[in-house]
Write a protein that holds these residues in place. Structure first.
Motif, mmCIF file in Angstrom:
data_model
loop_
_atom_site.group_PDB
_atom_site.id
_atom_site.type_symbol
_atom_site.label_atom_id
_atom_site.label_comp_id
_atom_site.label_asym_id
_atom_site.label_seq_id
_atom_site.Cartn_x
_atom_site.Cartn_y
_atom_site.Cartn_z
ATOM 1 N N GLN A 4 0.737 -1.216 0.037
ATOM 2 C CA GLN A 4 -0.097 -0.181 0.002
ATOM 3 C C GLN A 4 0.844 1.047 0.259
ATOM 4 O OE1 GLN A 4 -3.093 0.193 -0.571
ATOM 5 N NE2 GLN A 4 -2.957 2.580 -0.439
ATOM 6 N N SER A 5 2.051 1.323 0.847
ATOM 7 C CA SER A 5 2.817 2.465 0.948
ATOM 8 C C SER A 5 3.393 2.590 -0.552
ATOM 9 C CB SER A 5 3.575 2.387 1.855
ATOM 10 O OG SER A 5 4.720 1.308 1.928
ATOM 11 N N HIS A 6 3.636 1.585 -1.177
ATOM 12 C CA HIS A 6 4.427 1.627 -2.527
ATOM 13 C C HIS A 6 3.311 2.380 -3.487
ATOM 14 C CE1 HIS A 6 8.008 -0.606 -1.716
ATOM 15 N NE2 HIS A 6 7.328 -1.858 -1.219
ATOM 16 N N LEU A 7 2.285 1.886 -3.534
ATOM 17 C CA LEU A 7 1.299 2.234 -4.095
ATOM 18 C C LEU A 7 1.007 3.816 -3.990
ATOM 19 C CD1 LEU A 7 -1.636 -0.514 -4.351
ATOM 20 C CD2 LEU A 7 0.255 0.053 -6.069
ATOM 21 N N GLU A 8 1.248 4.604 -3.131
ATOM 22 C CA GLU A 8 1.102 6.017 -2.805
ATOM 23 C C GLU A 8 2.183 6.601 -3.514
ATOM 24 O OE1 GLU A 8 1.526 6.320 1.408
ATOM 25 O OE2 GLU A 8 -0.260 5.351 1.782
ATOM 26 N N SER A 9 3.355 5.854 -4.016
ATOM 27 C CA SER A 9 4.429 6.598 -4.807
ATOM 28 C C SER A 9 4.373 6.096 -6.390
ATOM 29 C CB SER A 9 5.966 6.172 -4.420
ATOM 30 O OG SER A 9 6.683 6.728 -5.199
ATOM 31 N N VAL A 10 3.411 6.734 -7.027
ATOM 32 C CA VAL A 10 2.905 6.710 -8.324
ATOM 33 C C VAL A 10 3.723 7.602 -9.436
ATOM 34 C CG1 VAL A 10 0.921 5.248 -7.702
ATOM 35 C CG2 VAL A 10 0.649 7.801 -8.372
ATOM 36 N N VAL A 11 3.674 7.339 -10.500
ATOM 37 C CA VAL A 11 3.967 8.269 -11.427
ATOM 38 C C VAL A 11 2.899 9.067 -11.888
ATOM 39 C CG1 VAL A 11 4.648 8.598 -13.867
ATOM 40 C CG2 VAL A 11 5.502 6.423 -12.675
ATOM 41 N N GLU A 12 3.370 10.614 -11.684
ATOM 42 C CA GLU A 12 2.304 11.788 -11.992
ATOM 43 C C GLU A 12 1.547 11.363 -13.341
ATOM 44 O OE1 GLU A 12 1.863 16.247 -11.993
ATOM 45 O OE2 GLU A 12 3.351 15.386 -10.983
ATOM 46 N N GLY A 13 -0.056 11.716 -13.098
ATOM 47 C CA GLY A 13 -0.643 11.352 -14.276
ATOM 48 C C GLY A 13 -0.973 9.745 -14.926
ATOM 49 N N SER A 14 -0.362 8.901 -13.822
ATOM 50 C CA SER A 14 -0.554 7.614 -14.183
ATOM 51 C C SER A 14 -0.885 6.885 -12.991
ATOM 52 C CB SER A 14 0.715 7.165 -14.738
ATOM 53 O OG SER A 14 0.654 5.598 -14.664
ATOM 54 N N ASN A 15 -1.503 5.579 -13.155
ATOM 55 C CA ASN A 15 -1.777 4.877 -11.717
ATOM 56 C C ASN A 15 -0.809 3.821 -11.586
ATOM 57 O OD1 ASN A 15 -2.443 3.025 -13.910
ATOM 58 N ND2 ASN A 15 -4.338 2.435 -13.074
ATOM 59 N N GLN A 16 0.235 3.772 -12.288
ATOM 60 C CA GLN A 16 1.482 2.850 -12.339
ATOM 61 C C GLN A 16 2.375 3.318 -11.128
ATOM 62 O OE1 GLN A 16 1.967 0.301 -14.248
ATOM 63 N NE2 GLN A 16 0.143 0.595 -14.966
ATOM 64 N N PRO A 17 3.037 2.579 -10.308
ATOM 65 C CA PRO A 17 3.737 2.640 -9.383
ATOM 66 C C PRO A 17 5.260 3.275 -10.006
ATOM 67 C CG PRO A 17 3.071 0.465 -9.244
ATOM 68 C CD PRO A 17 2.723 1.068 -10.493
ATOM 69 N N ASP A 18 5.732 4.054 -9.075
ATOM 70 C CA ASP A 18 7.100 4.678 -9.630
ATOM 71 C C ASP A 18 8.210 3.852 -8.889
ATOM 72 O OD1 ASP A 18 9.451 6.001 -10.136
ATOM 73 O OD2 ASP A 18 8.838 7.885 -9.195
ATOM 74 N N TYR A 19 8.590 2.742 -9.795
ATOM 75 C CA TYR A 19 9.297 1.661 -9.263
ATOM 76 C C TYR A 19 11.002 2.064 -8.948
ATOM 77 C CZ TYR A 19 5.856 -1.702 -11.244
ATOM 78 O OH TYR A 19 4.685 -2.105 -11.743
ATOM 79 N N SER A 20 11.265 3.320 -9.245
ATOM 80 C CA SER A 20 12.586 3.794 -9.096
ATOM 81 C C SER A 20 12.567 4.476 -7.614
ATOM 82 C CB SER A 20 12.869 4.980 -10.036
ATOM 83 O OG SER A 20 12.111 6.016 -10.443
ATOM 84 N N ALA A 21 11.235 4.756 -7.203
ATOM 85 C CA ALA A 21 10.889 5.250 -5.974
ATOM 86 C C ALA A 21 10.782 4.142 -4.986
ATOM 87 C CB ALA A 21 9.845 6.353 -5.755
ATOM 88 N N VAL A 22 10.746 3.119 -5.268
ATOM 89 C CA VAL A 22 10.394 1.840 -4.181
ATOM 90 C C VAL A 22 11.942 1.796 -3.404
ATOM 91 C CG1 VAL A 22 9.809 -0.432 -3.791
ATOM 92 C CG2 VAL A 22 8.769 0.945 -5.513
ATOM 93 N N ASP A 23 11.657 1.824 -1.912
ATOM 94 C CA ASP A 23 12.767 1.429 -1.250
ATOM 95 C C ASP A 23 12.856 -0.321 -1.060
ATOM 96 O OD1 ASP A 23 12.238 4.048 1.030
ATOM 97 O OD2 ASP A 23 13.456 3.920 -0.509
ATOM 98 N N LEU A 24 14.087 -0.868 -1.323
ATOM 99 C CA LEU A 24 14.283 -2.062 -1.354
ATOM 100 C C LEU A 24 14.618 -2.611 0.119
ATOM 101 C CD1 LEU A 24 16.269 -2.991 -4.661
ATOM 102 C CD2 LEU A 24 13.747 -3.065 -4.136
ATOM 103 N N PRO A 25 13.739 -3.793 0.600
ATOM 104 C CA PRO A 25 13.765 -3.930 2.040
ATOM 105 C C PRO A 25 14.971 -4.823 2.152
ATOM 106 C CG PRO A 25 12.294 -5.443 0.678
ATOM 107 C CD PRO A 25 12.516 -4.326 -0.093
ATOM 108 N N SER A 26 15.207 -5.197 3.317
ATOM 109 C CA SER A 26 16.616 -6.159 3.407
ATOM 110 C C SER A 26 15.880 -7.464 4.078
ATOM 111 C CB SER A 26 17.387 -5.509 4.785
ATOM 112 O OG SER A 26 16.685 -5.232 5.843
ATOM 113 N N LYS A 27 15.668 -8.331 3.031
ATOM 114 C CA LYS A 27 14.982 -9.408 3.197
ATOM 115 C C LYS A 27 15.226 -10.328 2.260
ATOM 116 C CE LYS A 27 10.091 -8.300 1.778
ATOM 117 N NZ LYS A 27 8.795 -8.162 2.146
#
Length: 153
Positions: A4-27
């Motif tokens: 859900q928190s990833h979905l809050e970071s979307v490319v403006e003008g689109s409903n696509q997630p901004d994959y470059s803004a996703v923080d990668l977890p340590s798992k």
């Protein structure tokens, strides 16, 4: 970080997630959500230089998914990259960031002439970028005028 928190970071003008803004977890990679997997795949592509340089079979094994899933992820990332490329404002932001960093690096290396040349070329690019924006605005005004009925300007 949740999906859900990833979905809050979307490319403006689109409903696509901004994959470059996703923080990668340590798992473990096998525990990644699809958003985390695609974000890391994007990083791997950027490091490798092109998607074809990645071994999809090995990646599938690393993430615990099928090769078909990795292929689907790469297709989604291609759409993400396409959206980034057609967004002029975002491209301008990236170019400005890279140019500023390049100039700082050149100055740190005492390559003053090259830094000045880079700044001059960037200034020319900005002028052309602005001119194109003005041209688009003029075209929009002309198209709007054409759509108005005669005598209603």
């Amino acid at each position: 970080m949740s999906d859900q928190s990833h979905l809050e970071s979307v490319v403006e003008g689109s409903n696509q997630p901004d994959y470059s803004a996703v923080d990668l977890p340590s798992k473990d990679r096998r525990e990644y959500s699809y958003l985390e997997r695609r974000a890391e795949l994007l990083q791997l592509i950027e490091e490798a230089g092109e998607p074809a340089a990645l071994n999809q079979t090995q990646l599938a094994d690393d993430y615990g998914v099928s090769q078909q899933q990795i292929s689907k992820d790469l297709d989604r990332l291609a759409g993400h990259i396409h959206n980034r490329m057609i967004d002029r404002d975002r491209r301008a932001f990236i170019v400005e960031s890279v140019v500023r960093r390049s100039i700082r690096g050149l100055l740190d290396e005492e390559k003053y002439r090259k830094a000045a040349q880079t700044a001059t070329e960037y200034d020319e690019w900005i002028t052309e970028f602005h001119d194109i924006d003005e041209l688009h605005a003029r075209l929009d005004r002309l198209e709007t005028e054409e759509e108005l009925p005669e005598g209603t300007e």
